[in-house]
Design a protein around this motif. Structure first.
Motif, PDB file in Angstrom:
ATOM      1  N   HIS A 166       3.011  13.099   4.515  1.00 17.26           N
ATOM      2  CA  HIS A 166       2.760  11.663   4.585  1.00 17.26           C
ATOM      3  C   HIS A 166       3.898  10.915   3.925  1.00 17.26           C
ATOM      4  CE1 HIS A 166       1.537  11.563   0.341  1.00 17.26           C
ATOM      5  NE2 HIS A 166       0.959  12.725   0.591  1.00 17.26           N
ATOM      6  N   SER A 167       3.998   9.677   4.278  1.00 19.06           N
ATOM      7  CA  SER A 167       5.075   8.841   3.785  1.00 19.06           C
ATOM      8  C   SER A 167       4.966   8.674   2.278  1.00 19.06           C
ATOM      9  CB  SER A 167       4.977   7.488   4.471  1.00 19.06           C
ATOM     10  OG  SER A 167       5.798   6.568   3.807  1.00 19.06           O
ATOM     11  N   ASN A 168       6.105   8.643   1.630  1.00 15.62           N
ATOM     12  CA  ASN A 168       6.101   8.431   0.185  1.00 15.62           C
ATOM     13  C   ASN A 168       6.417   6.982  -0.150  1.00 15.62           C
ATOM     14  OD1 ASN A 168       8.734   8.294   0.916  1.00 15.62           O
ATOM     15  ND2 ASN A 168       9.494   9.590  -0.742  1.00 15.62           N
ATOM     16  N   GLN A 169       6.475   6.148   0.880  1.00 15.65           N
ATOM     17  CA  GLN A 169       6.944   4.794   0.651  1.00 15.65           C
ATOM     18  C   GLN A 169       5.828   3.847   0.237  1.00 15.65           C
ATOM     19  OE1 GLN A 169       8.618   4.403   4.468  1.00 15.65           O
ATOM     20  NE2 GLN A 169      10.701   4.702   3.739  1.00 15.65           N
ATOM     21  N   ILE A 170       6.220   2.874  -0.539  1.00 15.33           N
ATOM     22  CA  ILE A 170       5.318   1.771  -0.834  1.00 15.33           C
ATOM     23  C   ILE A 170       5.616   0.701   0.196  1.00 15.33           C
ATOM     24  CG2 ILE A 170       4.679   0.032  -2.524  1.00 15.33           C
ATOM     25  CD1 ILE A 170       5.481   1.949  -4.688  1.00 15.33           C
ATOM     26  N   ARG A 171       4.614   0.403   0.998  1.00 12.67           N
ATOM     27  CA  ARG A 171       4.847  -0.525   2.107  1.00 12.67           C
ATOM     28  C   ARG A 171       4.141  -1.839   1.832  1.00 12.67           C
ATOM     29  NH1 ARG A 171       6.210   2.060   7.003  1.00 12.67           N
ATOM     30  NH2 ARG A 171       6.185  -0.038   7.860  1.00 12.67           N
ATOM     31  N   GLU A 172       4.889  -2.892   2.031  1.00  9.87           N
ATOM     32  CA  GLU A 172       4.254  -4.194   1.927  1.00  9.87           C
ATOM     33  C   GLU A 172       3.478  -4.458   3.206  1.00  9.87           C
ATOM     34  OE1 GLU A 172       6.783  -7.615   1.875  1.00  9.87           O
ATOM     35  OE2 GLU A 172       5.130  -8.942   1.394  1.00  9.87           O
ATOM     36  N   PHE A 173       2.334  -5.111   3.052  1.00  3.64           N
ATOM     37  CA  PHE A 173       1.640  -5.517   4.259  1.00  3.64           C
ATOM     38  C   PHE A 173       1.185  -6.961   4.124  1.00  3.64           C
ATOM     39  CE2 PHE A 173      -2.741  -5.583   2.792  1.00  3.64           C
ATOM     40  CZ  PHE A 173      -2.724  -4.737   1.702  1.00  3.64           C
ATOM     41  N   VAL A 174       1.051  -7.601   5.255  1.00  2.00           N
ATOM     42  CA  VAL A 174       0.541  -8.961   5.235  1.00  2.00           C
ATOM     43  C   VAL A 174      -0.698  -9.006   6.111  1.00  2.00           C
ATOM     44  CG1 VAL A 174       2.665 -10.173   4.711  1.00  2.00           C
ATOM     45  CG2 VAL A 174       2.163  -9.538   7.061  1.00  2.00           C
ATOM     46  N   LEU A 175      -1.588  -9.913   5.774  1.00  2.00           N
ATOM     47  CA  LEU A 175      -2.801 -10.076   6.570  1.00  2.00           C
ATOM     48  C   LEU A 175      -2.556 -11.263   7.495  1.00  2.00           C
ATOM     49  CD1 LEU A 175      -5.384  -9.535   3.733  1.00  2.00           C
ATOM     50  CD2 LEU A 175      -4.605  -7.890   5.427  1.00  2.00           C
ATOM     51  N   THR A 176      -2.439 -10.964   8.770  1.00  2.21           N
ATOM     52  CA  THR A 176      -2.159 -12.008   9.738  1.00  2.21           C
ATOM     53  C   THR A 176      -3.415 -12.244  10.567  1.00  2.21           C
ATOM     54  OG1 THR A 176      -1.537 -10.469  11.470  1.00  2.21           O
ATOM     55  CG2 THR A 176       0.183 -11.101   9.914  1.00  2.21           C
ATOM     56  N   ALA A 177      -3.323 -13.202  11.470  1.00  3.00           N
ATOM     57  CA  ALA A 177      -4.448 -13.463  12.358  1.00  3.00           C
ATOM     58  C   ALA A 177      -4.657 -12.303  13.311  1.00  3.00           C
ATOM     59  CB  ALA A 177      -4.209 -14.752  13.134  1.00  3.00           C
ATOM     60  N   LEU A 198       0.843  -1.196   0.000  1.00  2.00           N
ATOM     61  CA  LEU A 198       0.000   0.000   0.000  1.00  2.00           C
ATOM     62  C   LEU A 198       0.871   1.236   0.000  1.00  2.00           C
ATOM     63  CD1 LEU A 198      -0.085   1.588   2.983  1.00  2.00           C
ATOM     64  CD2 LEU A 198      -1.557  -0.309   3.574  1.00  2.00           C
ATOM     65  N   TYR A 199       0.324   2.288  -0.495  1.00  2.09           N
ATOM     66  CA  TYR A 199       0.984   3.568  -0.360  1.00  2.09           C
ATOM     67  C   TYR A 199      -0.044   4.673  -0.261  1.00  2.09           C
ATOM     68  CZ  TYR A 199       0.371   3.909  -5.454  1.00  2.09           C
ATOM     69  OH  TYR A 199      -0.140   3.928  -6.721  1.00  2.09           O
ATOM     70  N   VAL A 200       0.374   5.763   0.300  1.00  5.02           N
ATOM     71  CA  VAL A 200      -0.514   6.901   0.459  1.00  5.02           C
ATOM     72  C   VAL A 200      -0.337   7.779  -0.768  1.00  5.02           C
ATOM     73  CG1 VAL A 200      -1.146   8.862   1.881  1.00  5.02           C
ATOM     74  CG2 VAL A 200      -0.308   6.779   2.946  1.00  5.02           C
ATOM     75  N   LEU A 201      -1.357   7.807  -1.586  1.00 11.81           N
ATOM     76  CA  LEU A 201      -1.283   8.565  -2.824  1.00 11.81           C
ATOM     77  C   LEU A 201      -1.384  10.048  -2.554  1.00 11.81           C
ATOM     78  CD1 LEU A 201      -2.667   6.688  -5.697  1.00 11.81           C
ATOM     79  CD2 LEU A 201      -2.793   9.132  -5.916  1.00 11.81           C
ATOM     80  N   LYS A 202      -2.262  10.375  -1.650  1.00  4.31           N
ATOM     81  CA  LYS A 202      -2.334  11.770  -1.235  1.00  4.31           C
ATOM     82  C   LYS A 202      -2.995  11.847   0.122  1.00  4.31           C
ATOM     83  CE  LYS A 202      -6.731  13.524  -2.893  1.00  4.31           C
ATOM     84  NZ  LYS A 202      -7.353  14.578  -3.675  1.00  4.31           N
ATOM     85  N   SER A 203      -2.695  12.924   0.804  1.00  2.84           N
ATOM     86  CA  SER A 203      -3.383  13.176   2.054  1.00  2.84           C
ATOM     87  C   SER A 203      -3.313  14.677   2.295  1.00  2.84           C
ATOM     88  CB  SER A 203      -2.736  12.417   3.207  1.00  2.84           C
ATOM     89  OG  SER A 203      -3.586  12.451   4.319  1.00  2.84           O
ATOM     90  N   ARG A 204      -4.440  15.300   2.036  1.00  2.00           N
ATOM     91  CA  ARG A 204      -4.469  16.764   2.101  1.00  2.00           C
ATOM     92  C   ARG A 204      -4.150  17.265   3.495  1.00  2.00           C
ATOM     93  NH1 ARG A 204     -10.009  17.263  -1.288  1.00  2.00           N
ATOM     94  NH2 ARG A 204      -9.130  17.340  -3.364  1.00  2.00           N
ATOM     95  N   GLY A 205      -3.333  18.266   3.534  1.00  2.00           N
ATOM     96  CA  GLY A 205      -3.118  18.977   4.797  1.00  2.00           C
ATOM     97  C   GLY A 205      -2.187  18.291   5.756  1.00  2.00           C
ATOM     98  N   MET A 206      -1.421  17.322   5.313  1.00  2.00           N
ATOM     99  CA  MET A 206      -0.456  16.706   6.216  1.00  2.00           C
ATOM    100  C   MET A 206       0.672  16.074   5.409  1.00  2.00           C
ATOM    101  SD  MET A 206      -2.253  13.165   7.457  1.00  2.00           S
ATOM    102  CE  MET A 206      -3.939  13.608   7.763  1.00  2.00           C
TER     103      MET A 206
END
Lengths: 126, 569
Positions: B458-469, B448-456
């Protein structure tokens, strides 16, 4: 037109030609003897209502001699009666007896139409 | 307050015209208070578009909520039928009649029973209406619909004159009246009632588009008052009528600086504010199976844990299925549901038209007053893009004016660039999180990455995430030449980096040892040379002493010699 000539006159519920006892008696067996119980609704004393009363009397004298009752109801005095008898137009003549209920509206100047409206055209015309 | 800020024209600035509120949700907003008080209003529309219901709602709300007794004169439906019809809207019509707050007069017109013989007028109607008004002191009157008179009387000239007189009479009586009229070809009403009612005209409409019906309302005319001029969708359901206006024409929503948690720890830190801004709209877009719903559910859970109410509009899954599914990733929504903090509203997207959905959502939001709303997904709304856009715009408007934080999920393609439709959405959204899958080395991994976030910030990184229990879990970032590394590649990269680091440590140690050895050798050499130098210096000193001795000896010899020579002479 005639509206501004409407006067809030004295209440009048006119019963013509018959005295009350006779009236009741005749109403009881109206259907059998083809007694006509007619009610004319007007709203104040306007030219149209006056004409309607005159016209109605004339027609009744001619075609229903001795077997009719006319009540004239002034809706300005008895407004509560308008809804019960489904009155919209004035003057309205309602044939209460014999059934079925019949209505003729207008100043009753057109005698032919009054007779048709009262179902007198077929059986009782001269 | 902000005089210098130019916003949309303030509709309320016109000089106040007394108004009679209808109590119809939304309608009073768009007319800035309701119908013109003491004047007749024409409500027209085709068959089955809700004219009678509108008029009845106006009347009954007037009685129950604004304490204004009302008279209904119905020319079409019998009083009993009307009572039955509105009883479904939880109005006790019989009770109101008994309390003398309502009069229903059914005007029955049977052409076949009426013979016309001479001149007449409709004074009887006036008498009836006047009597009804006077008997209960009515302030509101509904005539539904006087056009039926045209079927009962043949003299149209008289009728028209009487209708004109009727509307004038209503005005003189000072009652707020609603007159309904059937839509006619080429004009608003079949018999041109709009000619007589000049104060306010409302058009109701029922349109079918793509087999979906949408009811719409438009204020055609409102003399002496500003009003919303658009077509507004409206809704008729068990709660009566509700109209959905764009609640504010300007963009002057209250803004909040407070952040609310996304529900995912690692994600919060990607936002400068520590989460989404309260009252902002958040778009989560991504392909199928990318975890949009899970991210939204995390947010819903976080909101409920903060004690804030959350309304979840589901258009793909039923509540039970959704609860089961997110439980598999450790999000348990059921306690919040039973505590009344969470509410699900699920419907098939194709069940209603867009406007209808919007109107329903509006109503649900009004009723539940949530702090957060999840719409999952907005891509379920099919229709012309313009309409979808307009619907969402109004939705967001509704949410923003109430300071509700909203999360919208959107199913989109896998392209890295946002699709055309999303460009349109973007302007509506304050924060946009893009979920994507990265395919590499025979794996699909989620990022996931934050494409935009008005007024703050934000990270420019593409972060991997996993769905865990335990839910969604963001991984550390590994970048390689081809972009972010995910899955096994990330693990391999980690191993490789560990090995390299160990090698670097070993190398450094070896270098240090080498240096030590060399340093020792050099120091030894320095010591040797120092010793040699000292020896040389000693030798030099010895030699110098010898030479002095020699010189001194010579001098002594000369003296001795000269002395001996002088003695010899």
């Amino acid at each position: 037109m005639t509206d501004n000539k409407r006067q809030h006159s004295k209440p009048y519920l006119v019963i013509t030609h018959e005295d009350a006892a006779q009236n009741q008696q005749q109403e009881a067996d109206a259907a059998a003897s083809e007694h006509y119980n007619l009610r004319l609704y007007v709203a104040g004393q306007t030219a149209k209502s006056a004409a309607a009363i005159v016209n109605l009397r004339r027609i009744c004298e001619e075609h229903l001699a001795g077997r009719f009752t006319i009540e004239v109801v002034d809706l300005l005095v008895h407004p509560q009666l308008a809804a019960g008898d489904q009155i919209l137009a004035v003057p309205t003549l309602v044939r209460r007896l014999p059934p079925p209920l019949k209505r003729v509206i207008g100043s009753l100047a057109d005698t032919e139409r009054v007779l048709v409206g009262l179902d007198l055209r077929s059986g009782h015309h001269k | 307050m902000d005089r210098n800020v130019t916003t949309a024209p303030d509709l309320g600035a016109a000089k106040p015209l007394p108004k009679a509120p209808t109590g119809i949700a939304g309608f009073d907003d768009l007319t800035l208070g309701g119908l013109p008080r003491g004047r007749p209003t024409l409500v027209c529309g085709g068959a089955g578009c809700g004219k009678t219901l509108f008029a009845m709602t106006f009347l009954l709300n007037g009685i129950q909520r604004f304490d204004e007794a009302g008279v209904l004169m119905s020319f079409e439906e019998a009083a009993e039928d009307l009572a039955a019809n509105v009883a479904s809207l939880s109005y006790d019509v019989a009770g109101l009649i008994a309390e003398k707050r309502l009069v229903i007069d059914h005007v029955r017109i049977e052409r076949s029973e009426i013979e016309e013989a001479g001149e007449y007028d409709l004074e009887g109607l006036f008498v009836r209406l006047g009597h009804a008004i006077d008997s209960i002191g009515a302030r509101r009157v509904v005539l539904d619909t006087p056009e039926a008179l045209f079927a009962g009387f043949s003299d149209e000239g008289v009728l028209r004159a009487e209708l004109r007189r009727l509307f004038g009479w209503l005005k003189d009586r000072g009652v707020t009246a609603v007159i309904t009229g059937e839509r006619g070809a080429g004009q608003l009403t079949r018999h041109g009632l709009e000619e007589y009612v000049s104060d306010c005209v409302i058009l109701l409409d029922n349109r079918v588009h793509d087999q979906v019906t949408t009811r719409r309302l438009r204020v055609i005319k409102y003399r002496g008052s500003a009003h919303g001029t658009n077509e507004y969708p409206f809704l008729i359901d068990e709660g009566g009528i509700s109209v959905l206006p764009i609640t504010s024409a300007g963009l002057n929503h209250k803004t909040y600086n407070e952040a609310v948690s996304t529900g995912v720890t690692g994600l919060d830190t990607m936002f400068g504010a520590g989460g989404y801004y309260r009252g902002s709209s958040v778009l989560i877009s991504g392909g199928s199976g990318n975890g949009k719903t899970i991210l939204a559910a995390h947010f819903a859970e976080a909101m409920c844990q903060r004690g804030s109410r959350c309304l979840y509009f589901g258009f793909e899954e039923g509540p039970d299925q959704l609860i089961r599914n997110v439980r598999s990733v450790g999000i348990d929504l059921s306690p919040h549901l039973s505590a009344g903090l969470l509410r699900f509203e699920t419907a098939r997207p194709s069940f209603y038209g867009l406007e209808m959905h919007l109107a329903r959502m509006h109503r649900d939001i009004e009723q539940f007053a949530p702090g957060a709303v999840v719409v999952d997904p907005i891509s379920a709304f099919r229709g012309p893009e313009v309409e979808v856009h307009a619907t969402l715009l109004r939705m967001i408007d509704i949410l923003k004016t109430r300071g509700i934080t909203a999360v919208f999920t959107n199913l989109c393609g896998e392209e890295h660039q946002p699709s055309h439709g999303e460009h349109g959405l973007s302007s509506l959204m304050d924060t946009w999180i893009s979920l994507r899958t990265i395919e590499a080395d025979g794996e699909r991994n989620r990022a996931l990455y934050v494409l935009k976030s008005r007024g703050m910030a934000h990270s420019n990184q593409i972060r991997e995430f996993v769905l865990t229990a335990e839910g969604m879990c963001l991984r550390e970032i590994y970048t390689g030449p081809g972009g972010v590394l995910t899955g096994s590649a990330r693990v391999a990269q980690a191993t490789r980096e560990q090995a390299e680091a160990a090698a670097r440590v070993r190398d450094a140690a070896r270098r240090r040892r080498q240096f030590e050895t060399q340093k020792n050798a050099l120091e030894r050499q320095i010591a040797d040379l120092q010793a040699a130098l000292e020896k040389e210096a000693e030798e030099l000193a010895a030699f110098s002493a010898e030479a002095e001795e020699h010189e001194a000896g010579l001098a002594r010899d000369q003296v001795t010699m000269s002395a001996s020579r002088r003695s010899a002479e």
